[in-house]
Structure formats: structure tokens, C-alpha cells
Design a protein around this motif. Sequence first.
Motif, PDB file in Angstrom:
ATOM      1  N   PHE A   1      36.901-100.135 -33.777  1.00 22.63           N
ATOM      2  CA  PHE A   1      37.633-100.227 -32.510  1.00 22.63           C
ATOM      3  C   PHE A   1      38.337-101.576 -32.369  1.00 22.63           C
ATOM      4  O   PHE A   1      39.317-101.693 -31.657  1.00 22.63           O
ATOM      5  CB  PHE A   1      36.692-100.041 -31.314  1.00 22.63           C
TER       6      PHE A   1
ATOM      7  N   TYR B   1      27.657 -92.052 -33.552  1.00 25.19           N
ATOM      8  CA  TYR B   1      27.625 -93.100 -32.529  1.00 25.19           C
ATOM      9  C   TYR B   1      27.165 -92.527 -31.197  1.00 25.19           C
ATOM     10  O   TYR B   1      27.719 -91.543 -30.720  1.00 25.19           O
ATOM     11  CB  TYR B   1      29.020 -93.714 -32.396  1.00 25.19           C
TER      12      TYR B   1
ATOM     13  N   ASP C   1      27.664 -92.969 -20.020  1.00 25.69           N
ATOM     14  CA  ASP C   1      27.936 -91.535 -20.067  1.00 25.69           C
ATOM     15  C   ASP C   1      29.261 -91.310 -20.753  1.00 25.69           C
ATOM     16  O   ASP C   1      30.256 -91.962 -20.437  1.00 25.69           O
ATOM     17  CB  ASP C   1      27.999 -90.966 -18.649  1.00 25.69           C
ATOM     18  N   SER C   2      29.289 -90.383 -21.679  1.00 24.31           N
ATOM     19  CA  SER C   2      30.479 -90.217 -22.500  1.00 24.31           C
ATOM     20  C   SER C   2      30.546 -88.779 -22.994  1.00 24.31           C
ATOM     21  O   SER C   2      30.018 -88.460 -24.050  1.00 24.31           O
ATOM     22  CB  SER C   2      30.367 -91.195 -23.674  1.00 24.31           C
ATOM     23  N   PHE C   3      31.138 -87.917 -22.205  1.00 26.48           N
ATOM     24  CA  PHE C   3      31.283 -86.508 -22.580  1.00 26.48           C
ATOM     25  C   PHE C   3      32.196 -85.853 -21.562  1.00 26.48           C
ATOM     26  O   PHE C   3      32.522 -86.454 -20.549  1.00 26.48           O
ATOM     27  CB  PHE C   3      29.923 -85.801 -22.580  1.00 26.48           C
ATOM     28  N   VAL C   4      32.619 -84.633 -21.844  1.00 25.01           N
ATOM     29  CA  VAL C   4      33.429 -83.909 -20.865  1.00 25.01           C
ATOM     30  C   VAL C   4      32.476 -83.075 -20.025  1.00 25.01           C
ATOM     31  O   VAL C   4      31.861 -82.122 -20.510  1.00 25.01           O
ATOM     32  CB  VAL C   4      34.496 -83.044 -21.562  1.00 25.01           C
TER      33      VAL C   4
ATOM     34  N   LEU D   1      32.878 -81.545 -31.422  1.00 23.93           N
ATOM     35  CA  LEU D   1      32.752 -82.855 -32.068  1.00 23.93           C
ATOM     36  C   LEU D   1      32.319 -82.700 -33.531  1.00 23.93           C
ATOM     37  O   LEU D   1      32.734 -83.480 -34.389  1.00 23.93           O
ATOM     38  CB  LEU D   1      31.768 -83.730 -31.293  1.00 23.93           C
TER      39      LEU D   1
ATOM     40  N   GLN E   1      25.092 -85.209 -30.261  1.00 24.83           N
ATOM     41  CA  GLN E   1      26.456 -85.311 -30.797  1.00 24.83           C
ATOM     42  C   GLN E   1      26.549 -86.390 -31.883  1.00 24.83           C
ATOM     43  O   GLN E   1      27.420 -86.316 -32.744  1.00 24.83           O
ATOM     44  CB  GLN E   1      27.481 -85.539 -29.680  1.00 24.83           C
TER      45      GLN E   1
ATOM     46  N   PRO F   1      40.516 -85.373 -18.651  1.00 23.21           N
ATOM     47  CA  PRO F   1      39.050 -85.287 -18.612  1.00 23.21           C
ATOM     48  C   PRO F   1      38.380 -86.248 -19.596  1.00 23.21           C
ATOM     49  O   PRO F   1      37.311 -86.790 -19.307  1.00 23.21           O
ATOM     50  CB  PRO F   1      38.751 -83.836 -19.006  1.00 23.21           C
ATOM     51  N   ASP F   2      39.010 -86.482 -20.740  1.00 23.97           N
ATOM     52  CA  ASP F   2      38.426 -87.411 -21.723  1.00 23.97           C
ATOM     53  C   ASP F   2      38.393 -88.835 -21.170  1.00 23.97           C
ATOM     54  O   ASP F   2      37.429 -89.574 -21.374  1.00 23.97           O
ATOM     55  CB  ASP F   2      39.247 -87.404 -23.023  1.00 23.97           C
TER      56      ASP F   2
ATOM     57  N   ASN G   1      35.894 -88.980 -18.085  1.00 24.65           N
ATOM     58  CA  ASN G   1      34.481 -88.924 -18.491  1.00 24.65           C
ATOM     59  C   ASN G   1      34.125 -89.935 -19.577  1.00 24.65           C
ATOM     60  O   ASN G   1      33.051 -89.850 -20.169  1.00 24.65           O
ATOM     61  CB  ASN G   1      34.144 -87.519 -18.987  1.00 24.65           C
ATOM     62  N   ASN G   2      35.048 -90.847 -19.864  1.00 22.47           N
ATOM     63  CA  ASN G   2      34.797 -91.889 -20.859  1.00 22.47           C
ATOM     64  C   ASN G   2      34.446 -91.304 -22.235  1.00 22.47           C
ATOM     65  O   ASN G   2      33.581 -91.813 -22.947  1.00 22.47           O
ATOM     66  CB  ASN G   2      33.662 -92.800 -20.364  1.00 22.47           C
ATOM     67  N   ALA G   3      35.108 -90.192 -22.587  1.00 18.92           N
ATOM     68  CA  ALA G   3      34.774 -89.524 -23.851  1.00 18.92           C
ATOM     69  C   ALA G   3      35.574 -90.047 -25.041  1.00 18.92           C
ATOM     70  O   ALA G   3      35.302 -89.653 -26.178  1.00 18.92           O
ATOM     71  CB  ALA G   3      34.993 -88.017 -23.718  1.00 18.92           C
ATOM     72  N   LEU G   4      36.522 -90.938 -24.784  1.00 23.98           N
ATOM     73  CA  LEU G   4      37.370 -91.397 -25.892  1.00 23.98           C
ATOM     74  C   LEU G   4      36.574 -92.070 -27.031  1.00 23.98           C
ATOM     75  O   LEU G   4      36.874 -91.826 -28.197  1.00 23.98           O
ATOM     76  CB  LEU G   4      38.465 -92.344 -25.381  1.00 23.98           C
ATOM     77  N   PRO G   5      35.549 -92.901 -26.716  1.00 24.21           N
ATOM     78  CA  PRO G   5      34.804 -93.508 -27.836  1.00 24.21           C
ATOM     79  C   PRO G   5      34.177 -92.459 -28.763  1.00 24.21           C
ATOM     80  O   PRO G   5      34.058 -92.691 -29.964  1.00 24.21           O
ATOM     81  CB  PRO G   5      33.717 -94.330 -27.134  1.00 24.21           C
ATOM     82  N   LEU G   6      33.793 -91.308 -28.184  1.00 16.39           N
ATOM     83  CA  LEU G   6      33.199 -90.273 -29.036  1.00 16.39           C
ATOM     84  C   LEU G   6      34.227 -89.683 -29.993  1.00 16.39           C
ATOM     85  O   LEU G   6      33.924 -89.407 -31.149  1.00 16.39           O
ATOM     86  CB  LEU G   6      32.608 -89.144 -28.187  1.00 16.39           C
TER      87      LEU G   6
END
Lengths: 330, 286
Positions: free
Chosen positions: A56, A84, A89-92, A104, A151, B109-110, B113-118
Motif C-alpha cells: 500500500f 490480510y 470493520d472491512s466488508f460489504v 474474495l 476471508q 459500498p466498498d 464499508n472500508n472494504a478497499l484494503p481487502l
Amino acid sequence: MSHVIELDNLSVRLGRREILKKISCRIGRPGSGRAIGLLGPNGAGKSTLIQTLLGFHKPSAGAARILGFDCHHSSTQVKALLGYMPESDSFVAQLPAITFIRLLAELSGLPPAAALEKAHETLFHVGLGEARYRPIGTYSLGMKQMAKLAQAIVHGPELVILDEPTNGLDPGARTRMLKLIREMKEEHGMHVILCSHLLRDVEETCDEVVILKDGVIVHQADLEAERRANRRFVELEVLGDDSALATALGAIRAEGLNEGGGRWRIVLPGEVEISALWKVTASCSLAIRKLTHRRDTLEEIFLKAVGHLRATPGEEAGRKPEEAAIHGRL
Amino acid sequence: MAVYKRGYSRYTGDLTGRWQRLVAVPRFVWGRLFGQRYVVALFVLALFWPLLCCLFVYVANHAELWSSFGRDMAKMLEINGQFFLVFMNVQSVFTMILAAMAGPGLIAPDIANNALPLYFSRPQSRVDYVLSRFLVVAGLLSLVTILPALFLLAMQTGLAGFRWALDFWYLPAGVLAGFALWILIVSLVALACSAYVKWRVVSGALVLAFFFLLGGAAEMMNAVFRTTSMSHLNPAKAMNRIWAALLRTEPGAELNTAVCAASLAALAVLLILVLERKLRPVEVIS
């Protein structure tokens, strides 16, 4: 073979601030799974280091390599080896867990059928089997953490980076999470980088620790070796006449220091097991009141490394010159 | 063995290539979109006009049906660049509405929901991420633009004969290139709006507002400065001018094709810059 992580004079600058300052180290032996703890006070550069490993951030100088691949120049190859689990919180939220994790897995390169199969398998593995068709947004905090872990491992990566995996977990869920982490390295041969503020979690799961402070590595320790070294140093308290104990200890090539009042500090040679002490004390007709290993806890290692503690508590006080010599040999 | 009895094991099979990974997102999103009734309804509605055009092509190629109406009618029913320009103009309205429906759910939505790092911790770059979302919108819009246009061209060639195809050889290329440019612009607008606004409804409204507001602003500036050159900033008008040039129809005098192309290119660059700015795995505060 390459180390799991190799940092070579790595510097990372974000804006005008230099966050990581020419850090170099080699962490994790290649081969079977190893868990590496990444510790440091807030603002030490842990997250920046993780994000640099994930490609990153671009290093301003030096290089970071994972299993031999440069994290910046071979970013795609590196990411194919990684899983990783971010801290936040990190998902839709609207998607069911099975759909999101399948997607994923496909993005990691699994064919559609295999991705679906692995998504089911992984969700059962982390304990979300019955809830896998529910939208992730309806999950409790503990379930969300497990979904994040799922994930991270669905595609079977070589190295899993876990950022605060036990955050917000109740004791039962925490125990389960730590068990899963141990399984990942012991049964599935994955390497794990665990970034946590909870030193006990790191102590329970990791084989090595790297401690960062102000963008530099202040300590790197092989916890396994430390544990082995700790087992060599024994504190013994006996009842009875212990005048013959020093000679008896000499017979097993152990060194002992009588502190008076039946208290002894003993250093055992590498090949001698602690059980030998029972035989020695029995041969001297002594009753053992107390037998403890010296335990340099991770908390002490951490506090010493970040400069909040000069040495292990109680270690300096009352230490005699001869004792210091024993410590010097440890 | 049942999956819940099997336990976890690491995947050791073959991995897919870059292109197969790119189409994973479109497959998921198209599946979800066509599960929504209002998207299906709009999609069906968008195919009515091509159906009418098919009817028109059929009638135009059957002299016995209209010969009694005289020569003027014959000229009116000619299948040429003007016919396809009208077809493209009507379909472009549906593409805007479809993009406003499909686009906001792609990136917003990405980010919310902060999903970009994934996504960015997987073996895909930012370009791949945008390209896969672009394919979603472009694929959907192609179904109501390029596909019906190809059908119309094939039908007309079949009914009018090879001679017509030789006379109007530039039409297939013009229609395809014209639609491809429009799809590119509309998709980029949809993606940029989705990246810029976290709320899907607002993002959808912004897609429509983008075209209407720019058009309105251009007309307002025309009125203020007493000119017509500001219409180059109206993406719909600029695109219409390019289509007219591609289909060799009589263009309006007020717009210049090269300037229209330049203004659309500048718009595309601007939209790509918005995406570049918003799609980052982590936000760095200098």
C-alpha cells in the motif's frame, strides 16, 4: 530459502514525516509455519510496516521482501501469497458472508467452483457455518472478527497478517481465535504475523517478536529460545540441611548459588532436565518447598525494549556479583 | 463428504489468470442487478425502442407497404446515418438511467464499508479494480446499445442486400465507435460518482444530475456570454456532434467536432483523476 520477511534499510515516508527509519531485520525461518508478533506503542509504525508489506505504501528507501519477493516491485506475486485481516470493520455489510468470501476467494485466483467450496469450508472452520447466509452487517462483533479471519485464509495463503484479531472478543471467542491462529501455523503450515496490543495473545501464539518504537526496531526476540533459556534458570527453596547440595549439583554439572534460608538459584546445563533436581535433592535428603523457572515475561521484554523498564523487576535488587556472573552466562 | 464434516484445508489447486479474476466482479454484480425488478423493468423498457426501429427497418424494406404514399414517404423511410443517429440518441437516454441504477452500487459500498484494503490486498491492482467495475456498467449498457445496433444493421443488410452495406460501409464502424465512446463516458461518470459519494441513492441521482446540470450550465453560459461555443461543455451535445460526424449526417453549425472530442477527452481524464484520488487502500494524511 528466503526468510518470511526481510527488511533491508527500509524507510517509509508519509507526506513529510518519516514513519519507518532504515529498519533492517530478517524474521521467520522458512519452512514450517511460524508466528511473528509485531509489537510497539501507538505511533511506532506497526500499521505502516504492515501496509508497506501489503504494497500500500512505496518505500522511500530500502526494500521489504516477503518470501523472497519485493513487496513493491513484485506486488502481485506478494499479494498472491498473503492473507490480510485488517483491524477495523472491512466488508460489504449488505452481502451474505458466503457471497462476500466467495467473491474474495475468486479475486485471489480460485476458480468459481473451488471458491464456493472453500468459502463454505472456511466459514464452518471459523464457526460461522450456521450463519453463513446472513448479511455480514447483521453479525455481532465477534462474528465479524471471525468473518474477517475467514476471508484472510479462504485462499490458503502462505502468510497471514492479522491486525488486532482479538479486539472486542469475549474470553470464549478470544480463546477460539487464538486456537485458530495456533492451528494455522501448526497444522496448516502458514506463517502468521500478529499485530496486537495484547501481549498475552502474542505470548500465547508467537514464536518470535519484533518490537518497534518511533519507526525503528528496538528489539527482536526468538520467544522459543527465550522460553528454553528461562527453563535453564531455576529458583529452588528447600527444607533441611543443604550444605551438601552444592557438591551434588556439581555432579550434574549445574551451578548453584545459595541465597540463605534454603533458597538457591541454579543454572542447569542444556542437556539436564529439571527432573534431575528432584533426584539431587532427594539424595541430599532435602524436601522441596518451591521450584520455579525464572520467567522473563513478554511484558517485561516489551517494557524494557520501549524504555519503560530498565530490567526485569526484582532482578537487579539483591543481585550479588557471583549471581551477576551467572546471569551473564545466560 | 459434507462440507461441515470436512474441516479446513489450504487450497493447493491451479489459480486463475488475470482476466478471469477481472470478470468475477461483473458476474456477481450482474447476477444481483438482474435480481432487482426495477432494473429488469428498465432493461425491458430500453429494448422497446430498438424493437420499434426493427419494425421501421422492416417497413422501409417492403416497398409494397408504402408505395401508395408517394416519393416523400420513400425518402422519409430511408435507412441511413440519420436513422441510426435518432436510434442512438434515444438509446443514450436509457443508458444514462441504467448507469444511474447500476453504477452507484459498484464502488460506494466498498468505500462506505472500508472494504478497499481487502480488495487491494488481493493480487489485483487499482487499475484492475476499476476495470472490473467498468466492465459491469459497460457490459450492461452494451446490451441496450451495441447489441441492438448490430441486430438492426444485420437486419437492414439482410433485407436491403449487400449493395446497401457497400453504400453505407461507414455506418457499422460509426455506430460501434459512437456507442463505445458514449459507454466509456457514461461508465466513467457512474464510477466517479460512486467513488465520490458514499450513499447509493445520492450517487445515482448525481449520475443523472451530472448530465443535466452540465447541459444546463453550458446553456446558461451561452446565454450570458451570447455565444454557442459553451455547448462544447455539454457532454450529450458534444457526443451528438461526434456521432453526426461518424455517421456522416448533416451536423449543426454551432459545434466543432474536434473541440467536442477534446472536451470529452478532458472530461474522461478528469473522471479518471477522481477515481485515482478516491480509490486508495489507505488514506494518508500529509
